[in-house]
Design a protein around this motif. Sequence first.
Motif, PDB file in Angstrom:
ATOM      1  N   UNK A   1       0.753  -1.257  -0.130  1.00 26.97           N
ATOM      2  CA  UNK A   1      -0.026  -0.040   0.079  1.00 26.97           C
ATOM      3  C   UNK A   1       1.028   1.155  -0.046  1.00 26.97           C
ATOM      4  N   UNK A   2       0.315   2.465  -0.479  1.00 26.07           N
ATOM      5  CA  UNK A   2       0.929   3.690  -0.514  1.00 26.07           C
ATOM      6  C   UNK A   2       0.371   4.734  -0.082  1.00 26.07           C
ATOM      7  N   UNK A   3       1.031   5.973   0.345  1.00 26.75           N
ATOM      8  CA  UNK A   3       0.552   6.761   0.992  1.00 26.75           C
ATOM      9  C   UNK A   3      -1.087   7.370   0.545  1.00 26.75           C
ATOM     10  N   UNK A   4      -1.783   7.520   1.441  1.00 28.52           N
ATOM     11  CA  UNK A   4      -3.305   7.768   1.447  1.00 28.52           C
ATOM     12  C   UNK A   4      -3.915   6.596   1.097  1.00 28.52           C
ATOM     13  N   UNK A   5      -3.523   5.396   0.867  1.00 31.64           N
ATOM     14  CA  UNK A   5      -4.409   4.240   0.455  1.00 31.64           C
ATOM     15  C   UNK A   5      -5.202   3.918   1.906  1.00 31.64           C
ATOM     16  N   UNK A   6      -6.166   3.294   1.866  1.00 35.17           N
ATOM     17  CA  UNK A   6      -6.995   2.939   2.761  1.00 35.17           C
ATOM     18  C   UNK A   6      -6.586   1.688   3.497  1.00 35.17           C
ATOM     19  N   UNK A   7      -6.255   1.486   4.482  1.00 34.01           N
ATOM     20  CA  UNK A   7      -5.829   0.263   5.173  1.00 34.01           C
ATOM     21  C   UNK A   7      -7.022  -0.537   5.694  1.00 34.01           C
ATOM     22  N   UNK A   8      -7.650   0.123   6.567  1.00 33.35           N
ATOM     23  CA  UNK A   8      -8.714  -0.604   7.460  1.00 33.35           C
ATOM     24  C   UNK A   8      -9.977   0.280   7.584  1.00 33.35           C
ATOM     25  N   UNK A   9     -11.056  -0.627   7.671  1.00 32.52           N
ATOM     26  CA  UNK A   9     -12.244   0.319   8.104  1.00 32.52           C
ATOM     27  C   UNK A   9     -12.818  -0.708   9.320  1.00 32.52           C
ATOM     28  N   UNK A  10     -13.195  -0.115  10.379  1.00 34.92           N
ATOM     29  CA  UNK A  10     -14.047  -0.568  11.304  1.00 34.92           C
ATOM     30  C   UNK A  10     -15.227   0.230  11.434  1.00 34.92           C
ATOM     31  N   UNK A  11     -16.334  -0.423  11.148  1.00 38.76           N
ATOM     32  CA  UNK A  11     -17.677   0.211  11.155  1.00 38.76           C
ATOM     33  C   UNK A  11     -18.680  -0.434  12.202  1.00 38.76           C
TER      34      UNK A  11
END
Length: 157
Positions: free
Chosen positions: A86-96
């Motif tokens: 992954x690179x800068x500003x990519x989304x890594x994780x979502x918790x909802x």
Amino acid sequence: MSVLIQEDDFDLASELTALRSGNSKVGAMVSFVGLVRDFSHNETIESIYLEYYPGMTEKALNKIIAEATERWSLINVRVIHRIGQLFANDQIVLVATTALHRGEAFAGCEFIIDYLKTAAPFWKKEQTREGSQWLETRDTDVKRMEHWHNDTVRKSA
């Protein structure tokens, strides 16, 4: 309740819409999206690489979701964690999380992300101009997680 571990990016709006759809009892929805920063320890990060232990990681995440749901009566939870480069500003994780009330949704979401940062079986390697290094859990993240072990942090939302 669902856990996905994937290389592909996710669409936040679609995920949140799916999380709350079909349940008119949802009064609150809280989400956290972790992003790749381009710096760490005064160094520019070119990319990060995330690995996980298939089977074990999903089991660990489902266990923490069950604990969060027990503590705060969450209606639904969605966790998506990306792996690979992954690179800068990519989304890594979502918790909802969804719940009847905002306090429970906030507390459940925070609890799950704190667990992810400290105890979930993911490994992250940062690539800089100087080379690469596997990261260890930060002391500040461990301290954040420690306060959840105090029984007075139950149902306080």
